[in-house]
Design a protein around this motif. Structure first.
Motif, PDB file in Angstrom:
ATOM      1  N   LEU A 132      -3.454  11.683   0.747  1.00  0.00           N
ATOM      2  CA  LEU A 132      -2.370  11.787  -0.232  1.00  0.00           C
ATOM      3  C   LEU A 132      -1.219  12.630   0.314  1.00  0.00           C
ATOM      4  O   LEU A 132      -0.053  12.256   0.199  1.00  0.00           O
ATOM      5  N   THR A 133      -1.521  13.751   0.931  1.00  0.00           N
ATOM      6  CA  THR A 133      -0.464  14.603   1.486  1.00  0.00           C
ATOM      7  C   THR A 133      -0.233  14.344   2.969  1.00  0.00           C
ATOM      8  O   THR A 133       0.897  14.402   3.435  1.00  0.00           O
ATOM      9  N   THR A 134      -1.289  14.048   3.690  1.00  0.00           N
ATOM     10  CA  THR A 134      -1.166  13.820   5.129  1.00  0.00           C
ATOM     11  C   THR A 134      -0.291  12.615   5.429  1.00  0.00           C
ATOM     12  O   THR A 134       0.421  12.589   6.436  1.00  0.00           O
ATOM     13  N   LEU A 135      -0.331  11.630   4.569  1.00  0.00           N
ATOM     14  CA  LEU A 135       0.475  10.425   4.752  1.00  0.00           C
ATOM     15  C   LEU A 135       1.955  10.770   4.896  1.00  0.00           C
ATOM     16  O   LEU A 135       2.639  10.284   5.795  1.00  0.00           O
ATOM     17  N   LEU A 167      11.233   5.719  -3.770  1.00  0.00           N
ATOM     18  CA  LEU A 167      10.129   5.197  -2.961  1.00  0.00           C
ATOM     19  C   LEU A 167       9.031   6.244  -2.797  1.00  0.00           C
ATOM     20  O   LEU A 167       7.839   5.925  -2.865  1.00  0.00           O
ATOM     21  N   LEU A 168       9.419   7.482  -2.596  1.00  0.00           N
ATOM     22  CA  LEU A 168       8.451   8.563  -2.467  1.00  0.00           C
ATOM     23  C   LEU A 168       7.622   8.703  -3.742  1.00  0.00           C
ATOM     24  O   LEU A 168       6.400   8.888  -3.691  1.00  0.00           O
ATOM     25  N   MET A 169       8.266   8.557  -4.881  1.00  0.00           N
ATOM     26  CA  MET A 169       7.571   8.646  -6.163  1.00  0.00           C
ATOM     27  C   MET A 169       6.567   7.502  -6.331  1.00  0.00           C
ATOM     28  O   MET A 169       5.429   7.721  -6.762  1.00  0.00           O
ATOM     29  N   VAL A 170       6.957   6.291  -5.984  1.00  0.00           N
ATOM     30  CA  VAL A 170       6.064   5.140  -6.098  1.00  0.00           C
ATOM     31  C   VAL A 170       4.881   5.298  -5.141  1.00  0.00           C
ATOM     32  O   VAL A 170       3.724   5.096  -5.523  1.00  0.00           O
ATOM     33  N   ALA A 171       5.160   5.691  -3.893  1.00  0.00           N
ATOM     34  CA  ALA A 171       4.085   5.891  -2.918  1.00  0.00           C
ATOM     35  C   ALA A 171       3.115   6.975  -3.393  1.00  0.00           C
ATOM     36  O   ALA A 171       1.899   6.840  -3.236  1.00  0.00           O
ATOM     37  N   SER A 172       3.640   8.026  -4.005  1.00  0.00           N
ATOM     38  CA  SER A 172       2.792   9.113  -4.504  1.00  0.00           C
ATOM     39  C   SER A 172       1.886   8.635  -5.635  1.00  0.00           C
ATOM     40  O   SER A 172       0.702   8.994  -5.688  1.00  0.00           O
ATOM     41  N   THR A 198       0.838  -1.204   0.000  1.00  0.00           N
ATOM     42  CA  THR A 198       0.000   0.000   0.000  1.00  0.00           C
ATOM     43  C   THR A 198       0.871   1.251   0.000  1.00  0.00           C
ATOM     44  O   THR A 198       2.064   1.198   0.338  1.00  0.00           O
ATOM     45  N   ALA A 199       0.256   2.359  -0.343  1.00  0.00           N
ATOM     46  CA  ALA A 199       0.981   3.632  -0.294  1.00  0.00           C
ATOM     47  C   ALA A 199       1.492   3.883   1.122  1.00  0.00           C
ATOM     48  O   ALA A 199       2.589   4.409   1.308  1.00  0.00           O
ATOM     49  N   ALA A 200       0.721   3.483   2.140  1.00  0.00           N
ATOM     50  CA  ALA A 200       1.152   3.645   3.535  1.00  0.00           C
ATOM     51  C   ALA A 200       2.339   2.731   3.845  1.00  0.00           C
ATOM     52  O   ALA A 200       3.257   3.134   4.579  1.00  0.00           O
ATOM     53  N   ASP A 201       2.345   1.522   3.298  1.00  0.00           N
ATOM     54  CA  ASP A 201       3.482   0.616   3.473  1.00  0.00           C
ATOM     55  C   ASP A 201       4.748   1.238   2.882  1.00  0.00           C
ATOM     56  O   ASP A 201       5.818   1.207   3.497  1.00  0.00           O
TER      57      ASP A 201
END
Length: 190
Positions: free
Chosen positions: A100-103, A76-81, A53-56
């Motif tokens: 999306l941003t709070t994460l 990693l930041l790009m993939v999570a985004s 997940t994006a949180a993972d």
């Protein structure tokens, strides 16, 4: 999302408020809010799967920050985004989209000013390196859209607190079109 409600008072109390008596603030938060189910460590972006997940992945970004591994942090930041952007298309509660941003704000909350500056520099260097950026774009193109239920985002919205069983938290979308939107969000041409 953390829901903070300003309450003028509670049962049995005087509910008048004035400039001299500020409102009470009550903070509500769901346990799955921004939660990683299988948090990643500071890993290479090519180890991410469509079940991460994006949180993972954001947890992996935080791990890279803590280790000072800024080479892995940017990808990693790009993939999570990209994953989080895709999730905004699937989650029906628009108040949950702030995840999306709070994460990332949540994962970087304990960062020192020096660390924040190092992250910003590393992200800037990564984004300005067309070869590295394109490598992650190719990775995202080969991965395809996420295949998990975005509970971390669903729990971030107001509707997670409502008892309306008729509302569906996730909608079916055209996954190819949605994935193109997510790739465009991270500046990948598809």
């Amino acid at each position: 999302m953390s829901v903070s409600l300003a309450l003028a008072g509670s049962a049995g109390e005087d509910t008048e408020t004035s400039a001299d008596s500020p409102a009470k603030v009550v903070h509500f938060e769901r346990s799955q809010n921004l939660a990683a189910t299988n948090p990643l460590g500071c890993v290479d972006a090519n180890t991410v799967t469509t079940q991460s997940t994006a949180a993972d992945i954001a947890s992996g970004v935080k791990a890279c920050l803590e280790q000072g591994d800024y080479e892995r942090l940017g990808p990693l930041l790009m993939v999570a985004s990209a994953y989080a952007r895709y999730d905004t298309l699937r989650v029906t509660d628009t108040t949950a989209h702030a995840a999306l941003t709070t994460l990332f704000a949540d994962r970087f909350a304990d960062a020192s000013e020096t660390q924040v500056q190092q992250v910003l520099q590393a992200v800037d260097e990564f984004q300005n390196d067309p070869d590295r950026h394109q490598e992650v774009c190719k990775l995202l193109g080969s991965l395809g859209p996420p295949e998990y239920r975005p509970d971390y985002m669903i729990a971030h919205g107001i509707e997670a607190f409502l008892e309306d069983s008729t509302k569906r938290p996730v909608r079916e979308i055209d996954s190819d079109a949605g994935w193109r939107t997510a790739l465009e969000f991270v500046n990948c041409e598809h």
